[in-house]
Design a protein around this motif. Structure first.
Motif, mmCIF file in Angstrom:
data_model
loop_
_atom_site.group_PDB
_atom_site.id
_atom_site.type_symbol
_atom_site.label_atom_id
_atom_site.label_comp_id
_atom_site.label_asym_id
_atom_site.label_seq_id
_atom_site.Cartn_x
_atom_site.Cartn_y
_atom_site.Cartn_z
ATOM 1 N N THR A 12 -47.930 8.369 -25.678
ATOM 2 C CA THR A 12 -49.129 9.117 -25.279
ATOM 3 C C THR A 12 -50.379 8.359 -25.691
ATOM 4 O O THR A 12 -51.314 8.187 -24.894
ATOM 5 N N ASN A 13 -50.404 7.877 -26.922
ATOM 6 C CA ASN A 13 -51.540 7.110 -27.424
ATOM 7 C C ASN A 13 -51.741 5.839 -26.604
ATOM 8 O O ASN A 13 -52.877 5.488 -26.259
ATOM 9 N N ARG A 14 -50.666 5.157 -26.292
ATOM 10 C CA ARG A 14 -50.774 3.907 -25.530
ATOM 11 C C ARG A 14 -51.296 4.154 -24.127
ATOM 12 O O ARG A 14 -52.174 3.420 -23.645
ATOM 13 N N VAL A 15 -50.766 5.167 -23.472
ATOM 14 C CA VAL A 15 -51.235 5.468 -22.121
ATOM 15 C C VAL A 15 -52.697 5.888 -22.155
ATOM 16 O O VAL A 15 -53.488 5.467 -21.296
ATOM 17 N N ASP A 16 -53.096 6.687 -23.148
ATOM 18 C CA ASP A 16 -54.510 7.076 -23.289
ATOM 19 C C ASP A 16 -55.396 5.838 -23.390
ATOM 20 O O ASP A 16 -56.436 5.741 -22.721
ATOM 21 N N ARG A 17 -55.001 4.911 -24.225
ATOM 22 C CA ARG A 17 -55.813 3.709 -24.446
ATOM 23 C C ARG A 17 -55.846 2.813 -23.208
ATOM 24 O O ARG A 17 -56.899 2.250 -22.870
ATOM 25 N N LEU A 18 -54.716 2.680 -22.532
ATOM 26 C CA LEU A 18 -54.683 1.872 -21.314
ATOM 27 C C LEU A 18 -55.501 2.528 -20.199
ATOM 28 O O LEU A 18 -56.176 1.837 -19.430
#
Length: 161
Positions: free
Chosen positions: A87-93
């Motif tokens: 979730t964090n990675r997709v948010d940042r991307l």
């Protein structure tokens, strides 16, 4: 041709002749090679403005083929991270414009993550740079030995699959 691992093994064999050092000879070399590969990967990704974790997610989407999209659950399986991490990675991307989210047409509660044109450009450039770097690491091996090495490593990794 001797290397530093040969010297290490010889020193241990002198001190502990009762032990078999075949594993040390193999895994010390793999460990050293992994360090060189990690440096090459980081450099290839940095040249294209992405980090290793970003490449992992973007590459999973790119490998999925057009339209370059996956569910978060599938991304978890592809990248071997936890749900919270993904979730964090997709948010940042998404914040960087490399991916976008949209509702899953088959599941009202779900979302789909799609690679943007900018994300595709970044991952394609990074992957091309990575392949050049990896080919450089293999440059001294003829094709037949590269295939042999790949086969041996596949067998070594099989119990972990």
């Amino acid at each position: 041709m001797q290397d530093e691992v040969d010297e290490l093994v010889e020193a241990w064999a002198r001190e502990r002749p009762d032990l078999d050092f075949d594993a040390v000879a193999v895994f010390s070399r793999i460990s050293r090679l992994a360090r060189h590969l990690d440096l090459a990967r980081r450099q290839a990704f940095t040249e294209h403005g992405i980090e290793t974790w970003e490449f992992d997610v973007l590459a999973a989407l790119r490998r999925a083929g057009a339209p370059y999209e996956l569910s978060p659950g599938r991304l978890l399986r592809e990248t071997l991270v936890t749900s919270g991490t993904m979730t964090n990675r997709v948010d940042r991307l998404a914040a960087r414009g490399l991916v976008e989210r949209y509702p899953d047409p088959d599941d009202r509660r779900g979302v789909i993550v799609r690679l943007t044109a900018e994300g595709k450009t970044a991952v394609d450039g990074a992957f091309t740079a990575l392949l050049r770097a990896e080919q450089g690491l293999l440059a001294d091996l003829p094709p037949a030995e590269r295939h042999q090495l790949a086969d041996l490593l596949r067998r070594l990794l099989a119990p972990f699959a």
